[in-house]
Design a protein around this motif. Structure first.
Motif, PDB file in Angstrom:
ATOM      1  N   ALA A 210      25.890 -36.212  35.798  1.00 48.61           N
ATOM      2  CA  ALA A 210      26.042 -37.653  35.619  1.00 48.61           C
ATOM      3  C   ALA A 210      25.245 -38.422  36.665  1.00 48.61           C
ATOM      4  CB  ALA A 210      27.510 -38.035  35.698  1.00 48.61           C
TER       5      ALA A 210
ATOM      6  N   MET B 169      32.974 -34.437  26.272  1.00 48.13           N
ATOM      7  CA  MET B 169      33.791 -35.168  27.242  1.00 48.13           C
ATOM      8  C   MET B 169      34.492 -34.131  28.101  1.00 48.13           C
ATOM      9  SD  MET B 169      36.880 -37.898  26.777  1.00 48.13           S
ATOM     10  CE  MET B 169      35.844 -39.339  26.749  1.00 48.13           C
TER      11      MET B 169
ATOM     12  N   TYR C  73      36.106 -33.538  21.101  1.00 42.68           N
ATOM     13  CA  TYR C  73      35.285 -33.651  22.303  1.00 42.68           C
ATOM     14  C   TYR C  73      34.496 -32.379  22.603  1.00 42.68           C
ATOM     15  CZ  TYR C  73      38.420 -37.561  22.904  1.00 42.68           C
ATOM     16  OH  TYR C  73      39.140 -38.704  22.699  1.00 42.68           O
TER      17      TYR C  73
ATOM     18  N   LYS D 183      25.239 -38.233  26.745  1.00 44.77           N
ATOM     19  CA  LYS D 183      26.641 -38.576  26.991  1.00 44.77           C
ATOM     20  C   LYS D 183      26.992 -38.423  28.470  1.00 44.77           C
ATOM     21  CE  LYS D 183      28.723 -37.987  22.479  1.00 44.77           C
ATOM     22  NZ  LYS D 183      29.311 -39.314  22.355  1.00 44.77           N
TER      23      LYS D 183
ATOM     24  N   VAL E 125      25.663 -41.663  29.992  1.00 40.04           N
ATOM     25  CA  VAL E 125      26.385 -42.859  29.552  1.00 40.04           C
ATOM     26  C   VAL E 125      27.839 -42.847  30.027  1.00 40.04           C
ATOM     27  CG1 VAL E 125      27.224 -44.097  27.508  1.00 40.04           C
ATOM     28  CG2 VAL E 125      24.882 -43.252  27.570  1.00 40.04           C
ATOM     29  N   GLN E 126      28.514 -41.702  29.893  1.00 41.05           N
ATOM     30  CA  GLN E 126      29.929 -41.619  30.245  1.00 41.05           C
ATOM     31  C   GLN E 126      30.170 -41.373  31.731  1.00 41.05           C
ATOM     32  OE1 GLN E 126      31.489 -38.516  27.732  1.00 41.05           O
ATOM     33  NE2 GLN E 126      31.152 -39.683  25.863  1.00 41.05           N
ATOM     34  N   GLN E 127      29.073 -41.116  32.477  1.00 41.66           N
ATOM     35  CA  GLN E 127      29.155 -40.847  33.911  1.00 41.66           C
ATOM     36  C   GLN E 127      30.098 -39.678  34.224  1.00 41.66           C
ATOM     37  OE1 GLN E 127      27.333 -42.433  36.688  1.00 41.66           O
ATOM     38  NE2 GLN E 127      26.177 -42.427  34.787  1.00 41.66           N
ATOM     39  N   GLN E 128      29.885 -38.567  33.505  1.00 38.46           N
ATOM     40  CA  GLN E 128      30.640 -37.349  33.773  1.00 38.46           C
ATOM     41  C   GLN E 128      29.768 -36.139  33.465  1.00 38.46           C
ATOM     42  OE1 GLN E 128      33.709 -36.581  30.576  1.00 38.46           O
ATOM     43  NE2 GLN E 128      33.473 -38.788  30.334  1.00 38.46           N
TER      44      GLN E 128
END
Length: 191
Positions: free
Chosen positions: A133, A76, A100, A54, A57-60
């Motif tokens: 990320a 998240m 999350y 994640k 993929v979520q760039q965090q």
């Protein structure tokens, strides 16, 4: 010609079966303890892999907090839910459960152990592993680092994992058994 069993024969068979059942209880208990520990460690490894994926993929950057009797996995960043979004603001142990943030409480007879710097949150020590990320030039996507300084919700400092990786050992306190998870600097997780 006699048909059936006498009462004495029936008692003997019941006694033999009772002795076998009593003798197998420790073996069944050990089997149950081993399977419980295996399942917990497998699930922790899977949760860490999902957090790493994640993060990519979520760039965090996402943090996993591993304590002695519980672990928390961030799926998240807390700051990404704000308006406007604030980078590097994270969920922390003690937050209300949300979709999350995964919270797993371990059974009383299983403890997690690690030899690594820890962060203190709400009076408890956690191994904080952040999956990067890859937004900075000196980071690779999915790289794992150790959280050094977390103030409130803000991640201020992290450090590289050495070539030996970070080992998290799950131990059963009722039987002499342990399983380990290794997190490498690249973010690779092995059980």
């Amino acid at each position: 010609m006699r048909k059936g069993f006498s009462l004495i024969e029936l008692y003997i068979v019941i006694a033999v079966l009772a002795i076998i059942a009593i003798a197998s209880i420790p073996t069944l208990r050990n089997f149950y303890e081993r399977k419980t520990l295996e399942n917990i460690m497998w699930q922790l490894a899977q949760d860490l892999r999902i957090a790493r994926e994640k993060a990519i993929v979520q760039q965090q950057d996402l943090i996993a907090y591993i304590g002695e009797d519980e672990y928390y996995i961030e799926f998240m960043q807390y700051g990404m839910l704000q308006n406007p979004q604030i980078y590097n603001i994270h969920f922390v142990p003690g937050d209300a459960n949300s979709r999350y943030f995964k919270i797993v409480k371990l059974p009383k007879n299983i403890k997690l152990q690690f030899i690594s710097p820890t962060v203190s949150i709400n009076g408890k020590n956690y191994l904080g592993v952040v999956f990067k990320a890859g937004g900075n030039a000196n980071e690779i996507r999915g790289q794992a680092k150790i959280v050094n300084l977390l103030s409130g919700r803000t991640l201020y400092s992290d450090s590289n994992i050495d070539n030996n990786g970070v080992v998290i050992t799950g131990k059963s306190m009722s039987i002499n058994l342990s399983y380990s998870i290794k997190i490498m600097a690249t973010g690779k997780i092995s059980l």
